[in-house]
Each structure stands twice: as C-alpha cells, then as structure tokens.
Design an enzyme around this catalytic site. Structure first.
Site, PDB file in Angstrom:
ATOM      1  N   ASP A  10      81.526   7.719  78.605  1.00  0.00           N
ATOM      2  CA  ASP A  10      80.878   6.510  79.131  1.00  0.00           C
ATOM      3  C   ASP A  10      81.943   5.716  79.910  1.00  0.00           C
ATOM      4  O   ASP A  10      82.236   4.577  79.603  1.00  0.00           O
ATOM      5  CB  ASP A  10      80.240   5.667  78.007  1.00  0.00           C
ATOM      6  N   ASP A  15      88.075   6.520  78.650  1.00  0.00           N
ATOM      7  CA  ASP A  15      87.427   7.780  79.025  1.00  0.00           C
ATOM      8  C   ASP A  15      88.102   8.338  80.289  1.00  0.00           C
ATOM      9  O   ASP A  15      88.266   9.552  80.422  1.00  0.00           O
ATOM     10  CB  ASP A  15      85.951   7.562  79.350  1.00  0.00           C
ATOM     11  N   ASP A 237      89.965   7.206  73.630  1.00  0.00           N
ATOM     12  CA  ASP A 237      89.354   8.521  73.875  1.00  0.00           C
ATOM     13  C   ASP A 237      90.387   9.622  74.144  1.00  0.00           C
ATOM     14  O   ASP A 237      90.133  10.800  73.865  1.00  0.00           O
ATOM     15  CB  ASP A 237      88.374   8.431  75.050  1.00  0.00           C
TER      16      ASP A 237
END
Ligand code: RIB
Ligand code: CA
Length: 304
Positions: A10, A15, A237
C-alpha cells in the site's frame, strides 16, 4: 537460485523501500506486485507503486491493483505525509488488467506458485478475497512473511497495528488459513531503526535506487527523531523483505494468534499466546527479536 517473491503493498514510504530492496537484492526475484488500499486510497497506492518501480529501475515488474476498501471496516485516518503521489514521473508500463486477487490465484496455481514467497505489507484484503475465491491458495503458497501486528502494543491504537486494524476481518481469514505464516510485527521492526549515519551509508552506495530509497525515507526519519525522539526511523515493510533474504536476522517463536474482531478498545489486536500458557496450537511464527546489523547488511547489499 534466486528466491521468487511477490509483494502486496500500500505504497507508502516504507513499502517503497521494500519494493526497491526486493527488486534489486541479488538473492531475490520480484515476480509481481499486488496493491491494496491502506496508507492512502487505492488510486494513490497504485500510482505510487508504479512510479517507484519505474524510477527505481524496476519498470518491468507487473503491477496488479486490488481492493479499494476493507471487507467490513470503514477506512482509517492515515498519516497525511503518506497521502500525496510521489513526485516522480509516471510509469510507462501499463497497469495489468487482471485484479490482484485473481492474479494471486492464477499465479499460485501455476508451476511457479509453490516456489514463491508471498510478502503482505498492507491491509490483507487482497489475500482474504483470493482465499475465499480459491482456498487452495493456502496449500500452494509455500510461505508468507508479513509486516503486520504486534503482540505487545499497536501503533494505530494501543492494541492494534495499522495493517491489521485497517481490515481485521481480512486478517482473520489470512491468520486462520493454515499456511506457514511469519509475523514481522512492531516489536521487531522497532529494533531495525535506521539512523542518519545509516542513511548516509545508503546514499554513499551511489546507485539510483539507493538514492531514491534515501530520498523517500529521509522526511520520515526526521519525523521519528523530532516527534518520537528516536535515534532513527523504522522502515517497517523492508524488515519483512530482509527476513526473506536472511531468515536468521529474525528470531521467531511459534504462537497461537487470534485477530480481535470486537472490543471497545481492542479491535484489530493480534491476540497472541506469547508465553504459551493457554496451550493452543501455534498458527504463526512470531518475530520476537531482530539483529539490526544483519538487517542493515541486507538493506545495503540489496540497494548497492
Ligand atoms: O504499521 C506499519 C504498516 O502500516 C506498514 O506496512 C506501513 O506501510 C503502514 O501501512
Ligand atoms: Ca505498508
């Protein structure tokens, strides 16, 4: 042989770094990327994913858009720093026409499926939809390494971590699917803080993707220092991707983990039998320790 990997993202600053790491680390082959709502509305997370891949020398990687909304939950308020489209050129490669859940099913039923680790870094709506359409996904996928949850304290609420609270019903489906699941939660991402000195080492690598990762992360590093008084910032992440490259950087403990779906204060909690008193069967390998130096070594090796 390189480890095949699919990221569900997302995008999102962290990310973005995870994508660059997965796409450039010599031990990994980034087979595809699926995108979910989360840090921002789906249109933004898709666009940011495509721009980062294109600008980071990964324009060949196919991108599949997924769910716009959670299964049941209303959208969460998110960090305004994450709402804007990255100031990068639009990608040349078109978005794939197939939706994320359908792609995951087709991919994992294909011969490449059992060789490919799935790394969910977003609310787990796409995975839940795919599992409901095709339960064999849980048999075909060899392993999930997800950045999600916390067995002590959340970041969206004292109980819940963002990726779980953004779609608790989806997380419940994913956590009870019976597949090998490693949880890289907030207790371990906090141990992988990245300091200004680490950022300087990243920039010194001199590659366009290291520079891009550093540019995207730097405002967030400043936030961690000024707002939280931390010595560095978390790139949540990227920790899950690093744990695929070097599983030994993560210490895990098998635990029974349920997702709280009710609760006035506890909705979205990953309720873990952390000590093992309750003798329920373990369904998750929960990260309980992370070696920061090994994490930094993977990050630097991947972005050089
Ligand atoms: O709680 C951290 C997670 O929420 C990360 O995946 C970050 O990208 C945000 O979505
Ligand atoms: Ca994310």
């Amino acid at each position: 042989m390189k480890q095949k990997i699919i990221l569900d993202v997302d995008t999102g600053f962290d990310d973005a770094v995870a994508l660059l790491l997965a796409g450039h680390h010599p031990a990994l082959e980034l087979a595809a990327v699926t995108v979910c709502h989360g840090n921002a509305p789906l249109a933004v997370t898709v666009e940011n994913t495509r721009r980062v891949l294109a600008a980071g020398g990964l324009g060949h990687v196919p991108v599949y858009a997924g769910a716009e909304r959670a299964l049941v939950a209303p959208p969460l308020k998110t960090d305004p720093l994450q709402h804007h489209r990255f100031d990068l050129p639009p990608a040349a490669r078109p978005l794939e026409r197939q939706r994320a859940a359908e792609f995951l099913i087709d991919y994992y039923l294909s011969p490449a499926g059992p060789e490919t680790v799935l790394v969910p870094l977003a609310p787990q709506t796409n995975l839940a939809l795919a599992l409901r359409l095709e339960p064999r996904l849980a048999e075909r996928c060899p392993r999930l390494v997800t950045m999600a949850g916390a067995y002590l304290e959340g970041n969206s609420t004292p109980s819940a971590e963002f990726n779980i609270l953004a779609d608790p019903e989806a997380a419940h489906i994913v956590f009870t699917a019976g597949w090998p699941l490693t949880m890289v939660g907030l207790e371990v991402t906090a141990q992988a803080y990245v300091t200004p000195a680490d950022l300087a080492r990243l920039r010194a690598l001199g590659t366009p993707w290291a520079a891009l990762a550093a540019d995207i992360f730097e405002p967030h590093l400043r936030w961690w220092q000024t707002e939280m008084n931390w010595p560095g910032g978390q790139i949540y992440d990227a920790c899950a991707v690093a744990a695929v490259v070097d599983p030994a950087l993560l210490t895990t403990k098998p635990m029974h983990v349920d997702i709280e779906l009710g609760g006035a204060f506890t909705r979205g909690r990953t309720v873990a039998d952390a000590i093992g008193w309750h003798r329920q069967p373990a369904n998750v390998d929960v990260g309980v320790g992370l070696d920061r130096e090994r994490f930094l070594a993977v990050l630097l090796a991947g972005l050089q």
